[in-house]
Design an enzyme around this catalytic site. Sequence first.
Site, PDB file in Angstrom:
ATOM      1  N   HIS A   1       1.814   8.543  -5.081  1.00 11.06           N
ATOM      2  CA  HIS A   1       1.241   7.415  -5.831  1.00 11.06           C
ATOM      3  C   HIS A   1       0.309   7.923  -6.921  1.00 11.06           C
ATOM      4  O   HIS A   1      -0.130   9.079  -6.899  1.00 11.06           O
ATOM      5  CB  HIS A   1       0.448   6.496  -4.893  1.00 11.06           C
TER       6      HIS A   1
ATOM      7  N   LYS B   1      -5.105   5.451  -6.593  1.00 13.96           N
ATOM      8  CA  LYS B   1      -4.926   4.804  -5.285  1.00 13.96           C
ATOM      9  C   LYS B   1      -6.015   5.254  -4.307  1.00 13.96           C
ATOM     10  O   LYS B   1      -6.266   6.442  -4.141  1.00 13.96           O
ATOM     11  CB  LYS B   1      -3.523   5.123  -4.724  1.00 13.96           C
TER      12      LYS B   1
HETATM   13  N1  LIG Z   1       1.919  -4.686  -0.767  1.00 13.96           N
HETATM   14  C1  LIG Z   1       2.380  -4.208  -1.927  1.00 13.96           C
HETATM   15  O1  LIG Z   1       3.551  -4.396  -2.313  1.00 13.96           O
HETATM   16  C2  LIG Z   1       1.430  -3.470  -2.797  1.00 13.96           C
HETATM   17  C3  LIG Z   1       0.152  -3.287  -2.379  1.00 13.96           C
HETATM   18  N2  LIG Z   1      -0.766  -2.705  -3.203  1.00 13.96           N
HETATM   19  C4  LIG Z   1      -2.127  -2.695  -2.709  1.00 13.96           C
HETATM   20  O2  LIG Z   1      -2.855  -3.674  -3.445  1.00 13.96           O
HETATM   21  C5  LIG Z   1      -4.216  -3.293  -3.510  1.00 13.96           C
HETATM   22  C6  LIG Z   1      -4.679  -3.306  -4.952  1.00 13.96           C
HETATM   23  O3  LIG Z   1      -4.005  -2.311  -5.674  1.00 13.96           O
HETATM   24  P1  LIG Z   1      -4.307  -2.115  -7.234  1.00 13.96           P
HETATM   25  O4  LIG Z   1      -4.156  -3.409  -7.953  1.00 13.96           O
HETATM   26  O5  LIG Z   1      -3.555  -0.931  -7.683  1.00 13.96           O
HETATM   27  O6  LIG Z   1      -5.866  -1.736  -7.171  1.00 13.96           O
HETATM   28  P2  LIG Z   1      -6.985  -1.993  -8.270  1.00 13.96           P
HETATM   29  O7  LIG Z   1      -8.119  -1.109  -7.908  1.00 13.96           O
HETATM   30  O8  LIG Z   1      -6.417  -1.922  -9.632  1.00 13.96           O
HETATM   31  O9  LIG Z   1      -7.385  -3.533  -8.003  1.00 13.96           O
HETATM   32  C7  LIG Z   1      -8.234  -3.940  -6.976  1.00 13.96           C
HETATM   33  C8  LIG Z   1      -9.088  -5.075  -7.493  1.00 13.96           C
HETATM   34  O10 LIG Z   1      -9.985  -5.468  -6.441  1.00 13.96           O
HETATM   35  C9  LIG Z   1     -11.268  -5.600  -7.000  1.00 13.96           C
HETATM   36  N3  LIG Z   1     -12.323  -5.345  -6.014  1.00 13.96           N
HETATM   37  C10 LIG Z   1     -12.704  -4.147  -5.505  1.00 13.96           C
HETATM   38  N4  LIG Z   1     -13.776  -4.298  -4.699  1.00 13.96           N
HETATM   39  C11 LIG Z   1     -14.079  -5.622  -4.717  1.00 13.96           C
HETATM   40  C12 LIG Z   1     -15.088  -6.398  -4.094  1.00 13.96           C
HETATM   41  N5  LIG Z   1     -15.988  -5.842  -3.283  1.00 13.96           N
HETATM   42  N6  LIG Z   1     -15.098  -7.737  -4.322  1.00 13.96           N
HETATM   43  C13 LIG Z   1     -14.183  -8.297  -5.139  1.00 13.96           C
HETATM   44  N7  LIG Z   1     -13.199  -7.609  -5.769  1.00 13.96           N
HETATM   45  C14 LIG Z   1     -13.160  -6.281  -5.551  1.00 13.96           C
HETATM   46  C15 LIG Z   1     -11.334  -4.559  -8.097  1.00 13.96           C
HETATM   47  O11 LIG Z   1     -12.382  -4.852  -9.028  1.00 13.96           O
HETATM   48  C16 LIG Z   1      -9.951  -4.659  -8.690  1.00 13.96           C
HETATM   49  O12 LIG Z   1      -9.888  -5.617  -9.722  1.00 13.96           O
HETATM   50  C17 LIG Z   1      -4.299  -1.933  -2.829  1.00 13.96           C
HETATM   51  O13 LIG Z   1      -4.668  -2.124  -1.479  1.00 13.96           O
HETATM   52  C18 LIG Z   1      -2.884  -1.411  -2.911  1.00 13.96           C
HETATM   53  O14 LIG Z   1      -2.585  -0.456  -1.943  1.00 13.96           O
HETATM   54  C19 LIG Z   1      -0.435  -2.262  -4.438  1.00 13.96           C
HETATM   55  C20 LIG Z   1       0.834  -2.385  -4.901  1.00 13.96           C
HETATM   56  C21 LIG Z   1       1.884  -3.001  -4.111  1.00 13.96           C
HETATM   57  O1  LIG Z   2      -1.484   1.232  -4.226  1.00 13.49           O
HETATM   58  C1  LIG Z   2      -0.319   1.123  -4.683  1.00 13.49           C
HETATM   59  O2  LIG Z   2      -0.093   1.264  -5.879  1.00 13.49           O
HETATM   60  C2  LIG Z   2       0.761   0.796  -3.750  1.00 13.49           C
HETATM   61  N1  LIG Z   2       0.464   0.532  -2.525  1.00 13.49           N
HETATM   62  C3  LIG Z   2       1.350   0.129  -1.495  1.00 13.49           C
HETATM   63  C4  LIG Z   2       1.279   1.072  -0.316  1.00 13.49           C
HETATM   64  O3  LIG Z   2       0.178   1.564  -0.011  1.00 13.49           O
HETATM   65  O4  LIG Z   2       2.288   1.288   0.338  1.00 13.49           O
HETATM   66  C5  LIG Z   2       2.736  -0.167  -1.975  1.00 13.49           C
HETATM   67  C6  LIG Z   2       3.198   0.591  -3.181  1.00 13.49           C
HETATM   68  O5  LIG Z   2       3.800   1.779  -2.831  1.00 13.49           O
HETATM   69  C7  LIG Z   2       2.149   0.718  -4.265  1.00 13.49           C
END
Ligand SMILES: NC(=O)C1=CN([C@@H]2O[C@H](COP(=O)(O)OP(=O)(O)OC[C@H]3O[C@@H](n4cnc5c(N)ncnc54)[C@H](O)[C@@H]3O)[C@@H](O)[C@H]2O)C=CC1
Ligand SMILES: O=C(O)C1=N[C@H](C(=O)O)C[C@H](O)C1
EC number: 1.17.1.8
Length: 212
Positions: free
Chosen positions: A127, A131
């Site tokens: 990733h 991350k």
């Molecule tokens: N299930 C899926 O298909 C996927 C899951 N993810 C997960 O989604 C999550 C977010 O990923 P990204 O968008 O890349 O991260 P990112 O860091 O770009 O976004 C996270 C957001 O949460 C906010 N945040 C952080 N601490 C906070 C707090 N205390 N209060 C309020 N807001 C807060 C940040 O300011 C940011 O805007 C991660 O856990 C990632 O692993 C990411 C991609 C796909």
């Molecule tokens: O943080 C990410 O970007 C992603 N998080 C998810 C994970 O932890 O599996 C899904 C995806 O691979 C992207």
Amino acid sequence: MKIGIVGYKGRMGKEIKDLFEEKNHEFVWGYDKDGEHFQEKPQIIIDFSLPEVFEKTEDYVKKFKVPLIIGTTGLQDEQIEALKALAKDVPVVQSYNFSIGIQLFLKMVDFLKDKIDGWDIEIVETHHRFKKDKPSGTAKMIKESLDKDVPISSLRLGNVAGDHVLYMANLGEVLGISHRALSRRAFAEGVLKSAEFVTNKKNGYFTFTDVI
Ligand SMILES: NC(=O)C1=CN([C@@H]2O[C@H](COP(=O)(O)OP(=O)(O)OC[C@H]3O[C@@H](n4cnc5c(N)ncnc54)[C@H](O)[C@@H]3O)[C@@H](O)[C@H]2O)C=CC1
Ligand SMILES: O=C(O)C1=N[C@H](C(=O)O)C[C@H](O)C1
């Protein structure tokens, strides 16, 4: 529909907002580090943030009494239990990966898992450098599907959206299953499908497997 996003300023938050707006849905509520953006009560909440934000999300879902789609990874067991409790009152869709490809990957794992006894098995996930959690939620799902304690290697490289590879080897051959997300759009599409899926549900705990 009128959507609310927890983590709306993040990478996934922005991708989801853009996709839903392209499909004529409206972003009316958000929560991020600097607090609440309130324009209107949302009809659904989507959470892609961090596990430490979970209790806030829980409070807002209870306050608005709306369905929740949650993709945040690294949730604690108690937080999953809390989601199941929440699902008695509203529909909840939880998945660590909202791409179709990973659902197919998991089906292949299910087919193979009792045919590879005695093989070396390893998961490698790659990733982007931003991350926060390690290993990825998806790698944990793959490991859980295998029903085996297999090693997971995590690489953090540049801007990789999400790669997962499962290697299986005996002394004569190596078999692999791999998935690469080419952008975050693949995950956002799955979130949109999940939002459509819950519109006619009163309550219940679902995963993305139930959605597709
Ligand atoms: N299930 C899926 O298909 C996927 C899951 N993810 C997960 O989604 C999550 C977010 O990923 P990204 O968008 O890349 O991260 P990112 O860091 O770009 O976004 C996270 C957001 O949460 C906010 N945040 C952080 N601490 C906070 C707090 N205390 N209060 C309020 N807001 C807060 C940040 O300011 C940011 O805007 C991660 O856990 C990632 O692993 C990411 C991609 C796909
Ligand atoms: O943080 C990410 O970007 C992603 N998080 C998810 C994970 O932890 O599996 C899904 C995806 O691979 C992207």
